[in-house]
Design a protein around this motif. Structure first.
Motif, PDB file in Angstrom:
ATOM      1  N   ALA A   1       3.211   1.173  -2.282  1.00 14.18           N
ATOM      2  CA  ALA A   1       4.482   1.178  -2.943  1.00 14.18           C
ATOM      3  C   ALA A   1       5.626   0.945  -2.010  1.00 14.18           C
ATOM      4  N   ARG A   2       5.808   1.444  -0.843  1.00 14.27           N
ATOM      5  CA  ARG A   2       7.088   1.161   0.062  1.00 14.27           C
ATOM      6  C   ARG A   2       7.119  -0.357   0.454  1.00 14.27           C
ATOM      7  N   ASP A   3       5.942  -1.000   0.559  1.00 18.10           N
ATOM      8  CA  ASP A   3       5.669  -2.379   0.906  1.00 18.10           C
ATOM      9  C   ASP A   3       6.197  -3.424  -0.094  1.00 18.10           C
ATOM     10  N   ARG A   4       5.980  -2.921  -1.531  1.00 15.86           N
ATOM     11  CA  ARG A   4       6.351  -3.567  -2.673  1.00 15.86           C
ATOM     12  C   ARG A   4       7.787  -3.365  -3.054  1.00 15.86           C
ATOM     13  N   GLY A   5       8.334  -2.302  -2.289  1.00 17.59           N
ATOM     14  CA  GLY A   5       9.623  -1.615  -2.631  1.00 17.59           C
ATOM     15  C   GLY A   5       9.848  -0.943  -4.033  1.00 17.59           C
TER      16      GLY A   5
ATOM     17  N   ARG B   1      -2.576  -4.054  -6.847  1.00 17.69           N
ATOM     18  CA  ARG B   1      -2.357  -5.191  -7.820  1.00 17.69           C
ATOM     19  C   ARG B   1      -1.312  -4.861  -8.686  1.00 17.69           C
ATOM     20  N   TYR B   2      -1.246  -3.799  -9.424  1.00 21.88           N
ATOM     21  CA  TYR B   2      -0.251  -3.374 -10.315  1.00 21.88           C
ATOM     22  C   TYR B   2       0.998  -2.832  -9.853  1.00 21.88           C
ATOM     23  N   LEU B   3       1.286  -2.572  -8.695  1.00 23.03           N
ATOM     24  CA  LEU B   3       2.434  -1.921  -8.280  1.00 23.03           C
ATOM     25  C   LEU B   3       3.648  -2.693  -8.620  1.00 23.03           C
ATOM     26  N   ASN B   4       3.617  -4.111  -8.528  1.00 21.43           N
ATOM     27  CA  ASN B   4       4.599  -5.210  -9.183  1.00 21.43           C
ATOM     28  C   ASN B   4       5.151  -4.891 -10.452  1.00 21.43           C
ATOM     29  N   ASP B   5       4.305  -4.159 -11.306  1.00 18.91           N
ATOM     30  CA  ASP B   5       4.662  -3.825 -12.730  1.00 18.91           C
ATOM     31  C   ASP B   5       5.307  -2.658 -12.698  1.00 18.91           C
ATOM     32  N   VAL B   6       5.354  -1.754 -11.999  1.00 21.38           N
ATOM     33  CA  VAL B   6       5.820  -0.169 -11.645  1.00 21.38           C
ATOM     34  C   VAL B   6       7.154  -0.120 -11.408  1.00 21.38           C
ATOM     35  N   ASP B   7       7.925   1.050 -12.048  1.00 23.17           N
ATOM     36  CA  ASP B   7       9.374   1.316 -11.551  1.00 23.17           C
ATOM     37  C   ASP B   7       9.305   2.537 -10.697  1.00 23.17           C
TER      38      ASP B   7
ATOM     39  N   ALA C   1       9.912  15.630 -20.062  1.00 25.80           N
ATOM     40  CA  ALA C   1      11.465  15.909 -20.285  1.00 25.80           C
ATOM     41  C   ALA C   1      12.015  14.506 -20.464  1.00 25.80           C
ATOM     42  N   ALA C   2      11.411  13.390 -20.062  1.00 24.05           N
ATOM     43  CA  ALA C   2      12.175  12.087 -20.152  1.00 24.05           C
ATOM     44  C   ALA C   2      11.844  11.527 -21.658  1.00 24.05           C
ATOM     45  N   VAL C   3      10.721  12.013 -22.071  1.00 23.95           N
ATOM     46  CA  VAL C   3      10.144  11.533 -23.440  1.00 23.95           C
ATOM     47  C   VAL C   3      11.035  12.241 -24.336  1.00 23.95           C
ATOM     48  N   GLU C   4      11.109  13.701 -23.993  1.00 21.30           N
ATOM     49  CA  GLU C   4      12.102  14.480 -25.027  1.00 21.30           C
ATOM     50  C   GLU C   4      13.247  13.898 -25.057  1.00 21.30           C
ATOM     51  N   GLN C   5      13.905  13.318 -23.893  1.00 19.01           N
ATOM     52  CA  GLN C   5      15.339  12.882 -24.161  1.00 19.01           C
ATOM     53  C   GLN C   5      15.348  11.275 -24.959  1.00 19.01           C
ATOM     54  N   GLY C   6      14.040  11.296 -25.252  1.00 18.68           N
ATOM     55  CA  GLY C   6      14.235   9.788 -26.262  1.00 18.68           C
ATOM     56  C   GLY C   6      13.901   8.497 -25.236  1.00 18.68           C
ATOM     57  N   LYS C   7      13.387   8.793 -23.991  1.00 15.79           N
ATOM     58  CA  LYS C   7      13.211   7.503 -23.110  1.00 15.79           C
ATOM     59  C   LYS C   7      11.562   7.055 -23.445  1.00 15.79           C
ATOM     60  N   HIS C   8      11.698   5.645 -23.575  1.00 16.56           N
ATOM     61  CA  HIS C   8      10.295   5.123 -23.527  1.00 16.56           C
ATOM     62  C   HIS C   8       9.817   4.941 -22.213  1.00 16.56           C
ATOM     63  N   ILE C   9       8.648   5.559 -21.975  1.00  9.25           N
ATOM     64  CA  ILE C   9       8.122   5.641 -20.764  1.00  9.25           C
ATOM     65  C   ILE C   9       6.584   5.068 -20.817  1.00  9.25           C
ATOM     66  N   GLU C  10       6.047   4.232 -19.967  1.00 10.23           N
ATOM     67  CA  GLU C  10       4.780   3.849 -19.889  1.00 10.23           C
ATOM     68  C   GLU C  10       4.084   4.202 -18.668  1.00 10.23           C
ATOM     69  N   ALA C  11       2.643   4.379 -18.559  1.00 10.19           N
ATOM     70  CA  ALA C  11       2.090   4.924 -17.277  1.00 10.19           C
ATOM     71  C   ALA C  11       0.836   3.882 -17.034  1.00 10.19           C
ATOM     72  N   ILE C  12       0.829   3.753 -15.777  1.00 12.18           N
ATOM     73  CA  ILE C  12      -0.492   3.097 -15.077  1.00 12.18           C
ATOM     74  C   ILE C  12      -1.148   4.302 -14.345  1.00 12.18           C
TER      75      ILE C  12
ATOM     76  N   VAL D   1       8.287   2.082 -16.271  1.00 12.66           N
ATOM     77  CA  VAL D   1       6.572   2.412 -16.080  1.00 12.66           C
ATOM     78  C   VAL D   1       6.608   2.978 -14.762  1.00 12.66           C
ATOM     79  N   ILE D   2       5.561   4.209 -14.939  1.00 11.72           N
ATOM     80  CA  ILE D   2       5.329   4.876 -13.652  1.00 11.72           C
ATOM     81  C   ILE D   2       3.813   4.811 -13.425  1.00 11.72           C
ATOM     82  N   MET D   3       3.371   4.773 -12.287  1.00 10.21           N
ATOM     83  CA  MET D   3       2.071   4.883 -11.786  1.00 10.21           C
ATOM     84  C   MET D   3       1.764   6.364 -10.962  1.00 10.21           C
ATOM     85  N   THR D   4       0.641   6.993 -11.719  1.00  6.85           N
ATOM     86  CA  THR D   4       0.298   8.261 -11.411  1.00  6.85           C
ATOM     87  C   THR D   4      -0.982   8.384 -10.494  1.00  6.85           C
TER      88      THR D   4
END
Ligand code: RUB
Length: 316
Positions: A220-224, A186-192, A141-152, A125-128
């Motif tokens: 983000a740094r605070d949440r790792g 609030r949502y950073l915990n759900d993000v990679d 490019a990640a999607v074209e490689q067949g990866k499932h990506i979700e976005a916040i 999961v990415i945050m933009t």
């Protein structure tokens, strides 16, 4: 307004100013094409007049928005191609340099996308923040490689460029959750990964991007959560190698609040900076078409690409 500047160049300058054309890479592409038009339409009869016209057009484009370094980098690339001693030769030089610049830009973005995609794993999961074509190239490019990506996706007040990001991610088949900017922590915990673009990267590895990027990076740094900046080398700011700072654009307050509401509030001072600076310690990787770099080592790439600084080619 300099009469030598072609109306089409003025139109492009206006559209950059009003943000119909926006985003660092898109602006760079537009100004290279504008110089091409100026060259093609020029009726200058001697080489000096032709060069003067091109410099005038470049200055008009340069003065639109101050922060994205891709704009002067594009002007520099095209103008430095002028080597001929005849008008026809110079015209040809500009057309070829502009075409080469735009092709390199597209190629760099595609190459950067593949580098960035390697950092994304299936199921991430990415945050933009804002809308960055370089950042979205990584997801594509990640999607074209067949990866499932979700976005916040942060909406990115005041101009809501997050809406463009949401639409483009949807078109790639990426499930999107849209949030208000203040919900990011609030949502950073759900993000990679936090994934953003850049308008400029300074020699010390600082990243200049849409206002709110630095706060997001600190949280983000605070949440790792790792922070990845997608920035093709066109975003590297040569002037910062010799101590220049990056000018942060202040935009009209009517983007934030309308006149009537402002009056109702007793006319408080309103500030609307368009960009901020994220210090290198909050950035994990800068992804370019030349590979990924820890921010502190980006200066090595800058030395290789720019050497020592010179005067700007649009200065008479
Ligand atoms: C756009 C913005 C983008 C960068 C990178 O700001 O901050 O993140 O320009 O974009 P604005 P790209 O909307 O004020 O121009 O990766 O497309 O070059």
């Amino acid at each position: 307004m300099d009469e030598r500047v072609h109306p089409e160049v003025r139109r492009i300058a206006d559209e950059i100013d009003t943000m119909e054309i926006r985003g660092a890479a898109t602006i760079a592409d537009a100004v290279a094409r504008a110089l091409r038009t100026q060259a093609q339409e020029s009726d200058a009869t001697d080489p000096e007049a032709f060069r003067g016209e091109l410099r005038a057009a470049a200055r008009t484009l340069y003065e639109t928005r101050p922060t994205a370094v891709s704009l002067p980098n594009a002007l520099r690339y095209v103008l430095r191609g002028m080597s001929s001693t005849t008008v026809e030769g110079l015209r040809q030089n500009v057309v070829e340099s502009a075409d080469e610049f735009c092709a390199r830009l597209d190629r760099a973005q595609a190459d950067l996308g593949h580098v960035g995609a390697n950092r994304l794993r299936d199921g991430d999961v990415i945050m933009t923040h804002c809308h960055s074509t370089d950042a979205l190239a990584c997801v594509e490019a990640a999607v074209e490689q067949g990866k499932h990506i979700e976005a916040i996706v942060k909406e990115t007040r005041p101009r809501n460029q997050g809406h463009i990001t949401a639409r483009e991610l949807h078109e790639m088949g990426v499930p999107v959750t849209l949030i208000v900017d203040s919900a990011a922590r609030r949502y950073l915990n759900d993000v990679d990964h936090v994934l953003v673009g850049a308008d400029a990267v300074a020699a010390d590895g600082s990243v200049i991007n849409k206002i709110g990027t630095s706060g997001l990076a600190v949280n983000a740094r605070d949440r790792g959560t790792p922070i990845m900046v997608a920035a093709q080398t066109l975003k590297l700011h040569p002037g910062t190698m010799t101590g220049h700072t990056v000018d942060i654009e202040m935009r009209d307050t009517d983007e934030v609040i309308d006149d009537e509401t402002l009056t109702e509030l007793g006319n408080p001072t309103v500030k609307n900076p368009a960009f901020d600076v994220t210090p290198p310690r909050y950035v994990d990787a800068i992804v370019t078409e030349r590979g990924q770099f820890p921010p502190e080592s980006i200066v090595i790439l800058m030395r290789e690409l720019f050497g020592e600084g010179t005067t700007e080619p649009w200065v008479e």
